[in-house]
Design a protein around this motif. Sequence first.
Motif, PDB file in Angstrom:
ATOM      1  N   ALA A 187       0.807  -1.316   0.075  1.00  0.00           N
ATOM      2  CA  ALA A 187       0.133  -0.300   0.251  1.00  0.00           C
ATOM      3  C   ALA A 187       0.572   1.112  -0.010  1.00  0.00           C
ATOM      4  CB  ALA A 187      -1.167   0.015   1.099  1.00  0.00           C
ATOM      5  N   ALA A 188       1.682   1.251   0.989  1.00  0.00           N
ATOM      6  CA  ALA A 188       3.121   2.351   0.486  1.00  0.00           C
ATOM      7  C   ALA A 188       3.551   2.871  -0.438  1.00  0.00           C
ATOM      8  CB  ALA A 188       4.078   1.863   1.778  1.00  0.00           C
ATOM      9  N   ASN A 189       3.833   1.583  -1.262  1.00  0.00           N
ATOM     10  CA  ASN A 189       4.329   1.616  -2.248  1.00  0.00           C
ATOM     11  C   ASN A 189       3.395   2.319  -3.344  1.00  0.00           C
ATOM     12  OD1 ASN A 189       6.369   0.002  -1.996  1.00  0.00           O
ATOM     13  ND2 ASN A 189       6.068  -1.172  -2.390  1.00  0.00           N
ATOM     14  N   ARG A 190       2.343   2.178  -3.573  1.00  0.00           N
ATOM     15  CA  ARG A 190       0.827   2.225  -4.542  1.00  0.00           C
ATOM     16  C   ARG A 190       1.402   3.983  -4.619  1.00  0.00           C
ATOM     17  NH1 ARG A 190      -3.638   0.877  -4.904  1.00  0.00           N
ATOM     18  NH2 ARG A 190      -3.946  -0.108  -3.045  1.00  0.00           N
ATOM     19  N   ILE A 191       1.579   4.422  -3.136  1.00  0.00           N
ATOM     20  CA  ILE A 191       0.226   5.395  -2.178  1.00  0.00           C
ATOM     21  C   ILE A 191       1.527   6.840  -2.511  1.00  0.00           C
ATOM     22  CG2 ILE A 191       0.153   7.137   0.002  1.00  0.00           C
ATOM     23  CD1 ILE A 191      -1.363   4.907   0.979  1.00  0.00           C
ATOM     24  N   ASN A 192       2.792   6.182  -2.245  1.00  0.00           N
ATOM     25  CA  ASN A 192       3.923   6.950  -3.051  1.00  0.00           C
ATOM     26  C   ASN A 192       4.283   7.553  -4.071  1.00  0.00           C
ATOM     27  OD1 ASN A 192       5.262   7.761  -0.444  1.00  0.00           O
ATOM     28  ND2 ASN A 192       5.769   5.456   0.366  1.00  0.00           N
ATOM     29  N   THR A 193       4.231   6.301  -5.392  1.00  0.00           N
ATOM     30  CA  THR A 193       4.195   6.058  -5.994  1.00  0.00           C
ATOM     31  C   THR A 193       3.327   7.174  -7.214  1.00  0.00           C
ATOM     32  OG1 THR A 193       5.390   4.080  -6.331  1.00  0.00           O
ATOM     33  CG2 THR A 193       3.952   4.794  -8.873  1.00  0.00           C
ATOM     34  N   LEU A 194       1.846   7.719  -6.816  1.00  0.00           N
ATOM     35  CA  LEU A 194       1.001   7.918  -7.410  1.00  0.00           C
ATOM     36  C   LEU A 194       0.762   9.562  -7.467  1.00  0.00           C
ATOM     37  CD1 LEU A 194      -1.750   7.156  -8.748  1.00  0.00           C
ATOM     38  CD2 LEU A 194      -2.987   6.380  -7.539  1.00  0.00           C
ATOM     39  N   GLY A 195       0.919   9.220  -5.598  1.00  0.00           N
ATOM     40  CA  GLY A 195       0.887  10.517  -5.231  1.00  0.00           C
ATOM     41  C   GLY A 195       2.246  11.530  -5.909  1.00  0.00           C
ATOM     42  N   ALA A 196       2.728  10.983  -6.560  1.00  0.00           N
ATOM     43  CA  ALA A 196       4.265  11.665  -7.117  1.00  0.00           C
ATOM     44  C   ALA A 196       3.389  12.438  -7.718  1.00  0.00           C
ATOM     45  CB  ALA A 196       5.987  11.366  -6.909  1.00  0.00           C
ATOM     46  N   HIS A 197       2.950  11.572  -9.163  1.00  0.00           N
ATOM     47  CA  HIS A 197       2.357  11.248 -10.374  1.00  0.00           C
ATOM     48  C   HIS A 197       0.935  12.727 -10.624  1.00  0.00           C
ATOM     49  CE1 HIS A 197       4.645   8.648 -12.249  1.00  0.00           C
ATOM     50  NE2 HIS A 197       4.633   8.100 -12.153  1.00  0.00           N
ATOM     51  N   VAL A 198       0.555  12.430  -9.554  1.00  0.00           N
ATOM     52  CA  VAL A 198      -1.163  12.948  -9.097  1.00  0.00           C
ATOM     53  C   VAL A 198      -0.381  14.692  -8.986  1.00  0.00           C
ATOM     54  CG1 VAL A 198      -2.246  13.361  -7.815  1.00  0.00           C
ATOM     55  CG2 VAL A 198      -2.575  11.424  -8.594  1.00  0.00           C
ATOM     56  N   ARG A 199       0.683  14.566  -8.243  1.00  0.00           N
ATOM     57  CA  ARG A 199       1.184  16.840  -7.899  1.00  0.00           C
ATOM     58  C   ARG A 199       2.085  16.585  -8.890  1.00  0.00           C
ATOM     59  NH1 ARG A 199       4.734  15.955  -4.704  1.00  0.00           N
ATOM     60  NH2 ARG A 199       4.824  13.522  -4.130  1.00  0.00           N
ATOM     61  N   ARG A 200       2.152  15.672  -9.975  1.00  0.00           N
ATOM     62  CA  ARG A 200       3.118  16.424 -10.670  1.00  0.00           C
ATOM     63  C   ARG A 200       2.012  17.035 -11.886  1.00  0.00           C
ATOM     64  NH1 ARG A 200       5.298  11.662 -12.416  1.00  0.00           N
ATOM     65  NH2 ARG A 200       7.545  12.465 -10.597  1.00  0.00           N
ATOM     66  N   HIS A 201       1.286  16.224 -12.238  1.00  0.00           N
ATOM     67  CA  HIS A 201      -0.084  17.277 -12.806  1.00  0.00           C
ATOM     68  C   HIS A 201      -0.945  18.005 -12.264  1.00  0.00           C
ATOM     69  CE1 HIS A 201       1.654  13.214 -15.474  1.00  0.00           C
ATOM     70  NE2 HIS A 201       0.404  13.698 -15.664  1.00  0.00           N
ATOM     71  N   GLY A 202      -0.518  18.860 -11.493  1.00  0.00           N
ATOM     72  CA  GLY A 202      -1.161  19.264 -10.924  1.00  0.00           C
ATOM     73  C   GLY A 202      -2.991  19.201 -10.165  1.00  0.00           C
ATOM     74  N   MET A 203      -2.504  17.859  -9.797  1.00  0.00           N
ATOM     75  CA  MET A 203      -4.007  17.181  -8.645  1.00  0.00           C
ATOM     76  C   MET A 203      -4.183  17.157  -7.035  1.00  0.00           C
ATOM     77  SD  MET A 203      -5.388  15.063 -11.992  1.00  0.00           S
ATOM     78  CE  MET A 203      -4.662  13.888 -12.826  1.00  0.00           C
ATOM     79  N   LEU A 204      -4.951  17.297  -7.122  1.00  0.00           N
ATOM     80  CA  LEU A 204      -5.102  17.285  -5.494  1.00  0.00           C
ATOM     81  C   LEU A 204      -5.176  15.513  -4.929  1.00  0.00           C
ATOM     82  CD1 LEU A 204      -7.971  19.506  -4.124  1.00  0.00           C
ATOM     83  CD2 LEU A 204      -5.960  19.728  -3.716  1.00  0.00           C
ATOM     84  N   PHE A 205      -3.953  15.133  -4.427  1.00  0.00           N
ATOM     85  CA  PHE A 205      -4.210  14.066  -4.090  1.00  0.00           C
ATOM     86  C   PHE A 205      -4.974  13.228  -2.445  1.00  0.00           C
ATOM     87  CE2 PHE A 205      -1.543  10.542  -2.473  1.00  0.00           C
ATOM     88  CZ  PHE A 205      -1.858   8.859  -3.399  1.00  0.00           C
ATOM     89  N   PHE A 206      -6.111  12.266  -2.560  1.00  0.00           N
ATOM     90  CA  PHE A 206      -6.203  11.660  -1.517  1.00  0.00           C
ATOM     91  C   PHE A 206      -6.277  10.563  -1.225  1.00  0.00           C
ATOM     92  CE2 PHE A 206      -9.081  12.195  -4.772  1.00  0.00           C
ATOM     93  CZ  PHE A 206     -10.434  11.362  -4.543  1.00  0.00           C
ATOM     94  N   VAL A 207      -6.389   9.742  -0.227  1.00  0.00           N
ATOM     95  CA  VAL A 207      -6.120   8.279   0.202  1.00  0.00           C
ATOM     96  C   VAL A 207      -7.232   7.984   1.002  1.00  0.00           C
ATOM     97  CG1 VAL A 207      -4.832   6.809   1.382  1.00  0.00           C
ATOM     98  CG2 VAL A 207      -3.784   8.501   0.468  1.00  0.00           C
ATOM     99  N   ASP A 208      -8.158   7.509   0.346  1.00  0.00           N
ATOM    100  CA  ASP A 208      -9.143   6.548   0.938  1.00  0.00           C
ATOM    101  C   ASP A 208      -8.951   4.737   1.853  1.00  0.00           C
ATOM    102  OD1 ASP A 208     -11.205   5.749   2.810  1.00  0.00           O
ATOM    103  OD2 ASP A 208     -12.646   6.384   0.408  1.00  0.00           O
ATOM    104  N   GLY A 209      -9.389   4.591   2.972  1.00  0.00           N
ATOM    105  CA  GLY A 209      -9.108   3.017   3.355  1.00  0.00           C
ATOM    106  C   GLY A 209      -7.873   3.317   4.413  1.00  0.00           C
ATOM    107  N   ILE A 210      -7.695   3.945   4.931  1.00  0.00           N
ATOM    108  CA  ILE A 210      -6.784   4.506   5.731  1.00  0.00           C
ATOM    109  C   ILE A 210      -7.119   3.934   7.364  1.00  0.00           C
ATOM    110  CG2 ILE A 210      -5.139   5.923   7.411  1.00  0.00           C
ATOM    111  CD1 ILE A 210      -4.241   6.417   4.774  1.00  0.00           C
ATOM    112  N   ARG A 211      -6.282   3.050   7.852  1.00  0.00           N
ATOM    113  CA  ARG A 211      -6.708   2.511   9.104  1.00  0.00           C
ATOM    114  C   ARG A 211      -5.771   2.361   9.915  1.00  0.00           C
ATOM    115  NH1 ARG A 211      -8.312  -0.470   4.535  1.00  0.00           N
ATOM    116  NH2 ARG A 211     -10.977  -1.057   4.533  1.00  0.00           N
ATOM    117  N   THR A 212      -4.304   2.630   9.888  1.00  0.00           N
ATOM    118  CA  THR A 212      -3.630   2.414  11.241  1.00  0.00           C
ATOM    119  C   THR A 212      -2.659   3.732  11.670  1.00  0.00           C
ATOM    120  OG1 THR A 212      -1.963   2.396   9.781  1.00  0.00           O
ATOM    121  CG2 THR A 212      -2.995  -0.416  10.377  1.00  0.00           C
ATOM    122  N   ALA A 213      -2.511   3.931  12.176  1.00  0.00           N
ATOM    123  CA  ALA A 213      -1.569   5.176  11.587  1.00  0.00           C
ATOM    124  C   ALA A 213      -0.170   5.370  11.322  1.00  0.00           C
ATOM    125  CB  ALA A 213      -0.793   5.396  13.641  1.00  0.00           C
TER     126      ALA A 213
END
Length: 430
Positions: free
Chosen positions: A356-382
């Motif tokens: 999950a961490a790998n997916r979030i980091n990879t996608l987050g970088a791409h999303v922000r590079r295209h000027g879009m907001l990034f959000f994550v659902d399904g957060i269960r742990t600190a």
Amino acid sequence: MTDQTLVRQENRAEESVAIPTQTIVRLRQLLAGGNRHAAGSIQLVGLNALRTELGDRWNSVKARVHDQTERLLDRHLAPTDVWLRADEANYLVVFATLDRQAGELISGRIVAELHRIMLGSADTSRIAVRSIVTEIDGHLAVEMTTLDQLMANLLVQSAASPKSVTEADEGRPAAPTVASELVAFLPGICFRPVFDVSHKVLSTYVCHPDGATKRQLSALSNDEMRLEEHIFESDVEVLRRSIEIYGELYQNSFRYMQNVTVGFSTLSIGRYRRDYLAICHEIPVHLLPFMVFVLRGVPPGVPYGRVAEITTILKPYCRAILVLIDDGVPNLAAFAQAGVRGLGVTIQPGEPEIRAANRINTLGAHVRRHGMLFFVDGIRTATMLRVAEEAGASYVAGPLIGGETDVPEHMKHVTERELIQRSAKLTRRH
């Protein structure tokens, strides 16, 4: 004997039905020997139970009740079927080809959906299903049963005989053998809070199908046509209830951002899209700045043109459009060019945190590079909350942030530490 006394109630406890003369004349024509093929079964769709439940609200909402009833009739009836408004509390429905049992199921579903829309729930034990039958002396009588009893009888029949579905000319099941196929899917909705990472506040709520509805949809994964239909029904319920609840809260000076989930299939299939946009037209102008559509179920590799078409038709009814994906990295340039404001990813239950961490980091970088907001659902742990924040997520949601609730709560400032502590207390309590 006058025309208005031709229809007698078999159930003495229920209010009698006085059907206007012109309706009786039309009914006689449909029942005449030469036209008997045009009347497979005849039902009365009644609003008395709903009127009783609404009480003093009835006069203020009855126009909407009739509008919703007629929309449901148009949606569920075949082109050869006929419906007539008998009086303020009853509709006469003539099914061209369906037998009595199938007609009762359709009518029961219409009333159940209407109760769900107007009341937020449908008590099937109190929903009456009424059929018009011809007696030996030529008079017409109304026979009544409850939707609960109808479903129970049908399930007994289904268990006693092999399952079969006969297709009618209109491509609709002519005699369903399993009650749940037609009646039991009554989508429910709920709200979940979203945490604004930069402002440390819970000021956004996402409205989506509740857990029971999601489980029913998951069970239809191998039946694409029925799945698309039920996704549409869920999307309609989510949108209607969002508008209704926010409308009431707005009058009480309650402000928040309202995220409304909608399936890609609902906006891609013409007949569903038309009905959905008709409901969008009902969003009050003063609520538009607070509405955000969250598009889910977008297939991988969807062309830019399709995304642009959907964003174009939704833009007049909202503040922004977001896309939520399950996995993979879509064509972010196409999303950004089409006007999508942000893109999010869902952490699936049981998914290893490293993956999950790998997916979030990879996608987050791409999303922000295209000027879009990034959000994550399904957060269960600190741990995953920290990962999402470090990946640049502007908004996060999930069990750690807050569970399902019937209505949104007031805006609340809260820190990550407080969220984690509150989640830990709830976990110990359960």
